[in-house]
Design a protein around this motif. Sequence first.
Motif, PDB file in Angstrom:
ATOM      1  N   MET A 119      -7.915  22.496  21.810  1.00 34.22           N
ATOM      2  CA  MET A 119      -8.274  21.421  22.732  1.00 34.22           C
ATOM      3  C   MET A 119      -7.924  20.082  22.094  1.00 34.22           C
ATOM      4  O   MET A 119      -8.011  19.926  20.873  1.00 34.22           O
ATOM      5  CB  MET A 119      -9.772  21.450  23.055  1.00 34.22           C
ATOM      6  CG  MET A 119     -10.207  20.339  24.003  1.00 34.22           C
ATOM      7  SD  MET A 119     -11.996  20.320  24.272  1.00 34.22           S
ATOM      8  CE  MET A 119     -12.199  21.857  25.172  1.00 34.22           C
ATOM      9  N   GLN A 120      -7.526  19.136  22.936  1.00 33.35           N
ATOM     10  CA  GLN A 120      -7.212  17.807  22.462  1.00 33.35           C
ATOM     11  C   GLN A 120      -8.027  16.771  23.234  1.00 33.35           C
ATOM     12  O   GLN A 120      -8.396  16.981  24.388  1.00 33.35           O
ATOM     13  CB  GLN A 120      -5.718  17.500  22.618  1.00 33.35           C
ATOM     14  CG  GLN A 120      -4.835  18.360  21.700  1.00 33.35           C
ATOM     15  CD  GLN A 120      -3.395  17.907  21.726  1.00 33.35           C
ATOM     16  OE1 GLN A 120      -2.902  17.395  22.733  1.00 33.35           O
ATOM     17  NE2 GLN A 120      -2.679  18.089  20.607  1.00 33.35           N
ATOM     18  N   ALA A 121      -8.331  15.673  22.562  1.00 35.66           N
ATOM     19  CA  ALA A 121      -9.066  14.572  23.192  1.00 35.66           C
ATOM     20  C   ALA A 121      -8.750  13.308  22.423  1.00 35.66           C
ATOM     21  O   ALA A 121      -8.481  13.347  21.211  1.00 35.66           O
ATOM     22  CB  ALA A 121     -10.569  14.844  23.173  1.00 35.66           C
ATOM     23  N   ASP A 122      -8.773  12.198  23.120  1.00 35.38           N
ATOM     24  CA  ASP A 122      -8.500  10.918  22.496  1.00 35.38           C
ATOM     25  C   ASP A 122      -9.447  10.704  21.315  1.00 35.38           C
ATOM     26  O   ASP A 122     -10.642  10.978  21.418  1.00 35.38           O
ATOM     27  CB  ASP A 122      -8.680   9.796  23.523  1.00 35.38           C
ATOM     28  CG  ASP A 122      -8.303   8.450  22.949  1.00 35.38           C
ATOM     29  OD1 ASP A 122      -9.203   7.792  22.372  1.00 35.38           O
ATOM     30  OD2 ASP A 122      -7.131   8.068  23.078  1.00 35.38           O
ATOM     31  N   PRO A 123      -8.950  10.248  20.180  1.00 33.76           N
ATOM     32  CA  PRO A 123      -9.807  10.037  19.008  1.00 33.76           C
ATOM     33  C   PRO A 123     -11.002   9.128  19.284  1.00 33.76           C
ATOM     34  O   PRO A 123     -12.091   9.358  18.751  1.00 33.76           O
ATOM     35  CB  PRO A 123      -8.849   9.395  17.989  1.00 33.76           C
ATOM     36  CG  PRO A 123      -7.495   9.902  18.377  1.00 33.76           C
ATOM     37  CD  PRO A 123      -7.518   9.977  19.885  1.00 33.76           C
ATOM     38  N   THR A 124     -10.793   8.118  20.120  1.00 31.00           N
ATOM     39  CA  THR A 124     -11.906   7.222  20.467  1.00 31.00           C
ATOM     40  C   THR A 124     -12.991   7.985  21.217  1.00 31.00           C
ATOM     41  O   THR A 124     -14.191   7.799  20.971  1.00 31.00           O
ATOM     42  CB  THR A 124     -11.407   6.046  21.324  1.00 31.00           C
ATOM     43  OG1 THR A 124     -10.410   5.315  20.599  1.00 31.00           O
ATOM     44  CG2 THR A 124     -12.561   5.122  21.689  1.00 31.00           C
ATOM     45  N   GLU A 125     -12.554   8.868  22.115  1.00 31.29           N
ATOM     46  CA  GLU A 125     -13.527   9.670  22.874  1.00 31.29           C
ATOM     47  C   GLU A 125     -14.244  10.640  21.942  1.00 31.29           C
ATOM     48  O   GLU A 125     -15.457  10.875  22.096  1.00 31.29           O
ATOM     49  CB  GLU A 125     -12.813  10.435  23.990  1.00 31.29           C
ATOM     50  CG  GLU A 125     -13.774  11.144  24.933  1.00 31.29           C
ATOM     51  CD  GLU A 125     -13.064  11.793  26.117  1.00 31.29           C
ATOM     52  OE1 GLU A 125     -13.742  12.029  27.143  1.00 31.29           O
ATOM     53  OE2 GLU A 125     -11.850  12.078  26.015  1.00 31.29           O
ATOM     54  N   GLN A 126     -13.526  11.188  20.987  1.00 32.63           N
ATOM     55  CA  GLN A 126     -14.169  12.077  20.016  1.00 32.63           C
ATOM     56  C   GLN A 126     -15.234  11.325  19.214  1.00 32.63           C
ATOM     57  O   GLN A 126     -16.318  11.851  18.969  1.00 32.63           O
ATOM     58  CB  GLN A 126     -13.129  12.676  19.064  1.00 32.63           C
ATOM     59  CG  GLN A 126     -12.177  13.674  19.724  1.00 32.63           C
ATOM     60  CD  GLN A 126     -11.316  14.384  18.705  1.00 32.63           C
ATOM     61  OE1 GLN A 126     -11.833  14.886  17.694  1.00 32.63           O
ATOM     62  NE2 GLN A 126      -9.995  14.441  18.953  1.00 32.63           N
ATOM     63  N   ARG A 127     -14.907  10.082  18.803  1.00 35.92           N
ATOM     64  CA  ARG A 127     -15.888   9.312  18.037  1.00 35.92           C
ATOM     65  C   ARG A 127     -17.128   8.989  18.877  1.00 35.92           C
ATOM     66  O   ARG A 127     -18.250   8.922  18.354  1.00 35.92           O
ATOM     67  CB  ARG A 127     -15.238   8.027  17.502  1.00 35.92           C
ATOM     68  CG  ARG A 127     -14.289   8.259  16.333  1.00 35.92           C
ATOM     69  CD  ARG A 127     -13.906   6.959  15.649  1.00 35.92           C
ATOM     70  NE  ARG A 127     -13.056   6.116  16.494  1.00 35.92           N
ATOM     71  CZ  ARG A 127     -11.734   6.202  16.527  1.00 35.92           C
ATOM     72  NH1 ARG A 127     -11.108   7.099  15.772  1.00 35.92           N
ATOM     73  NH2 ARG A 127     -11.031   5.394  17.299  1.00 35.92           N
ATOM     74  N   ARG A 128     -16.924   8.819  20.167  1.00 36.67           N
ATOM     75  CA  ARG A 128     -18.073   8.535  21.043  1.00 36.67           C
ATOM     76  C   ARG A 128     -19.005   9.739  21.178  1.00 36.67           C
ATOM     77  O   ARG A 128     -20.148   9.602  21.599  1.00 36.67           O
ATOM     78  CB  ARG A 128     -17.597   8.073  22.425  1.00 36.67           C
ATOM     79  CG  ARG A 128     -17.048   6.660  22.426  1.00 36.67           C
ATOM     80  CD  ARG A 128     -16.931   6.072  23.825  1.00 36.67           C
ATOM     81  NE  ARG A 128     -16.105   6.866  24.707  1.00 36.67           N
ATOM     82  CZ  ARG A 128     -16.559   7.600  25.718  1.00 36.67           C
ATOM     83  NH1 ARG A 128     -17.869   7.642  25.978  1.00 36.67           N
ATOM     84  NH2 ARG A 128     -15.721   8.294  26.474  1.00 36.67           N
ATOM     85  N   LEU A 129     -18.497  10.917  20.790  1.00 34.89           N
ATOM     86  CA  LEU A 129     -19.384  12.092  20.778  1.00 34.89           C
ATOM     87  C   LEU A 129     -20.536  11.890  19.796  1.00 34.89           C
ATOM     88  O   LEU A 129     -21.622  12.455  19.980  1.00 34.89           O
ATOM     89  CB  LEU A 129     -18.592  13.352  20.390  1.00 34.89           C
ATOM     90  CG  LEU A 129     -17.689  13.969  21.447  1.00 34.89           C
ATOM     91  CD1 LEU A 129     -16.898  15.126  20.847  1.00 34.89           C
ATOM     92  CD2 LEU A 129     -18.501  14.463  22.651  1.00 34.89           C
TER      93      LEU A 129
END
Length: 246
Positions: free
Chosen positions: A1-11
């Motif tokens: 799975m891939q996701a924008d790094p910024t979105e990952q940090r918001r996790l």
Amino acid sequence: MQADPTEQRRLLDLAAVDKNLAGLAHRRRTIPQLAELESNQAELTASERELGEVTTTRSDLTRDMDRLESDIDNVRNRQERNQQRLDSGAVSASKDLEALQHENATLRRRQQTLEDQEIELMEQAETLDAQIEKITAARDEIAARRGTAEGERDDQWAQLDVEIADEQTKRDTLAASFAADLLGLYDKIRATGVPGAALITQGRCGGCRMELSGSELAAVRSAAPNDVVRCESCRCIQVRTTESGL
């Protein structure tokens, strides 16, 4: 799975809110008043049981006293009838007079015995009544303490419920900002009892606190920024930042 790094940090923000929610839920389950109420209930149950036992004994004693009183009345009535016959002169034969007088003497002794037994039961009744009064007072005091604890519990719950509702609103708003597949993976991981996402700090997983092995570090370092990386030990999503020591 891939996701924008910024979105990952918001996790990490979502994980922080979920941690707060879990903490609030734990506080709600473990407020001191709950243990106090459990103790109060145990005391109250024991008090009610003791009161029931003593009350039953007192009721049995009342029946025994009523029976004795009835026996005493019968003996008195018998004596009165015999005395009336003696006083009326209706019995003239010496043998019959002697029999009536003997019976009355026997009845008086019987009456005395019954009255002595009645006095003994009355003394027992006084003792039991005092016990009932004492147990009732203790029970009422426990019930009052329980009522106070219930009020305190409800106040604590009301305050915590407001905090939980506020955190849940934050959670709902934040969760709505994530892609469905990333949020679904995060929630699936979190349902297993570990954080859905955690920061890698100095080569250590923030979810299970395990230090990454050389091969694990190499795999993380080689992963593209938008790759969703997971811990080999706890399976949480590993968020990478400049603090990760990679």
